[in-house]
Write an enzyme that holds these catalytic residues in place. Structure first.
Site, PDB file in Angstrom:
ATOM      1  N   ARG A 273     -37.637  -0.996 -18.739  1.00  0.00           N
ATOM      2  CA  ARG A 273     -36.177  -1.111 -18.612  1.00  0.00           C
ATOM      3  C   ARG A 273     -35.727  -2.473 -19.130  1.00  0.00           C
ATOM      4  NH1 ARG A 273     -35.382   0.966 -12.361  1.00  0.00           N
ATOM      5  NH2 ARG A 273     -36.538   2.928 -12.585  1.00  0.00           N
ATOM      6  N   GLU A 369     -36.577  -4.555  -2.833  1.00  0.00           N
ATOM      7  CA  GLU A 369     -36.533  -3.096  -2.870  1.00  0.00           C
ATOM      8  C   GLU A 369     -37.791  -2.568  -3.551  1.00  0.00           C
ATOM      9  OE1 GLU A 369     -34.701   0.352  -5.580  1.00  0.00           O
ATOM     10  OE2 GLU A 369     -33.424  -1.413  -5.326  1.00  0.00           O
ATOM     11  N   SER A 372     -36.447   3.802  -3.562  1.00  0.00           N
ATOM     12  CA  SER A 372     -35.166   4.432  -3.255  1.00  0.00           C
ATOM     13  C   SER A 372     -35.420   5.918  -3.105  1.00  0.00           C
ATOM     14  CB  SER A 372     -34.143   4.185  -4.373  1.00  0.00           C
ATOM     15  OG  SER A 372     -33.782   2.830  -4.445  1.00  0.00           O
ATOM     16  N   ARG A 411     -43.798  -5.097  -7.086  1.00  0.00           N
ATOM     17  CA  ARG A 411     -43.088  -5.745  -5.979  1.00  0.00           C
ATOM     18  C   ARG A 411     -43.908  -5.701  -4.692  1.00  0.00           C
ATOM     19  NH1 ARG A 411     -36.595  -4.624  -6.741  1.00  0.00           N
ATOM     20  NH2 ARG A 411     -36.451  -5.577  -8.809  1.00  0.00           N
TER      21      ARG A 411
END
Length: 460
Positions: A273, A369, A372, A411
């Site tokens: 991305r 985060e 999701s 992460r």
């Protein structure tokens, strides 16, 4: 994609949804007007066809009866009707294309349980786990990018040299830890009855459109062989931004059976991305980068089961953090923070104690985060053509799709390096990861290589 009938019958609800989401660039009145004109043209077209069929059926009979003048008039009228139909159908096709293009720009309608809010500051914290029994941390927790450099397991400089900013090398035990996390996550989700997939990494425009990445977020994606914002074809290729894209679209235009559902797939992929829309984001470390690894969980379910499945999906993603012993919290995202395609999303945020943030917990550090968990209802299914047959003798219906990261590997690694570090600069390996790390209990790092290491005093 919203059904045009839904838009036609519930315009105020769609307007409210757009306002709550912060979208001010969609003219619903224009969309409804285009739809109304298109429907009127289709009705007029049906009348013209009916008249033309009647006229055409009279021509042979009139000639047989010797009524040549009346037959010539009927032929002339048939030609007029043909030309009117061609003009009308051309206009209807233009309106249809405009309507489809506009509908692709309208986001999903949030579920009634989603809190109304402008941005992430209005998200609702559902629960916080793991802070009652924290491990003993160093007096000052070193950020992951510093401890990664000290141990020589993260090399951002050489990643930038070979590719550019936002890319990095993992070395030695750092690379081992990344591989360990991927295999550990895959095993966790296999136990949850997920079927493994290894999908293609390039995906076409049709697939990107099916899950909602295009056309809205073209600037965030990596297009193969062209600029992201230039015109593109349905079969143009993009680097996979998330395994959600190939996995969801693998059943595009298929008809699944009720007995197939719920269908649960997991897929590991590298993801790419640009994050062109992110401004002022951090430049150090591996939190916000252009290439990252992720295990994605994708579910296909019957509509009436999707919100129960969302709760189950949330628990399946959380299981990774539970077994790793990492503190985390769960958020119910507000309308202004929902993704384009989602009707409801829970964010899972892990605690990374090494970098201070105003929005972090009272213990210090920050939230990252890592997943999701989203229910898209039939929004993606309409775009991609994902249907199922409730019973063999019944008509097909659109199914519901859900997904969650299970979880974002990089992460989670950041959280591990910061939460499991010791005073001597080493990092403990959680018990569940040790079998994947060749039995290593501690990450001790290794000597850097090259003359630069000598000049920096890191190597004698």
């Amino acid at each position: 994609m919203l059904h045009r009938r839904y838009l036609r019958e519930h315009p105020e609800e769609v307007r409210e949804s757009l306002a709550n989401r912060g979208y001010d660039d969609v003219d619903i009145d224009h969309v409804i007007a285009v739809d109304e004109e298109w429907r009127e043209l289709k009705a007029t077209g049906d009348d013209l066809r009916h008249e033309r069929n009647q006229v055409s059926s009279q021509i042979g009979q009139l000639k047989a009866e010797g009524k040549d003048d009346e037959a010539d008039e009927a032929i002339a009228r048939s030609q007029e009707l043909k030309e009117e139909l061609q003009e009308l159908e051309a206009r209807a096709d233009e309106l249809e294309a405009e309507l489809e293009e506009t509908l692709l720009e309208i986001p999903n309608v949030p579920h009634e349980s989603v809190p109304v809010g402008a941005d992430e500051s209005d998200n609702e914290e559902i629960r916080r786990v793991g802070f009652d029994d924290l491990r003993e941390l160093p007096d000052e927790v070193t950020p992951h990018y510093d401890i990664g450099e000290d141990l020589d397991i993260i090399d951002e400089a050489r990643g930038a040299k070979t590719t550019g900013s936002g890319f990095y090398f993992l070395k030695g035990e750092g690379a081992m830890l990344e591989h360990a996390l991927i295999q550990f996550m895959l095993n966790v989700h296999r136990e949850q009855e997920y079927v493994d997939l290894f999908p293609p990494i390039p995906v076409n425009t049709t697939s990107m459109t099916g899950t909602g990445q295009l056309p809205k977020f073209a600037e965030d994606a990596y297009r193969i062989g062209g600029s992201e914002t230039e015109g593109y074809e349905d079969d143009d290729l993009w680097l996979c931004p998330t395994a959600e894209v190939p996995v969801t679209n693998m059943y595009a235009d298929d008809i699944l059976l009720k007995d197939d559902l719920p269908l649960k797939h997991q897929a590991y992929t590298p993801n790419f991305r640009r994050e062109a829309g992110e401004h002022g984001t951090e430049t150090r470390g591996i939190v916000r980068v252009h290439q990252f690894n992720k295990v994605e969980l994708v579910n296909f379910v019957e509509p009436e089961e999707s919100y129960d499945r969302l709760e189950g999906l949330l628990g399946e993603a959380i299981e990774v953090l539970e077994q790793l012993g990492l503190p985390y919290r769960v958020l119910n995202l507000c309308t202004g923070d929902l993704t384009f395609s989602s009707a409801k999303t829970y964010d899972i945020e892990v605690w990374a104690p090494g970098t201070e943030s105003d929005e972090g917990p009272e213990q210090g550090g920050r939230w990252l985060e890592v997943s999701s968990a989203s229910n898209f209802e039939d929004f993606q299914a309409r775009r991609a053509g994902l249907r199922y047959r409730p019973e063999r003798h019944e008509s097909t219906e659109y199914l519901h799709t859900l997904n969650a990261s299970g979880t974002a590997v990089g992460r989670v690694m950041v959280a591990l390096l910061e939460y499991y570090q010791n005073e001597d600069g080493t990092v403990d390996v959680p018990d569940v990861l040790q079998p994947y790390m060749g039995g290593r209990e501690v990450i001790e790092g290794h000597e850097p290589v090259g003359e630069a290491a000598v000049g920096a005093g890191k190597k004698e």
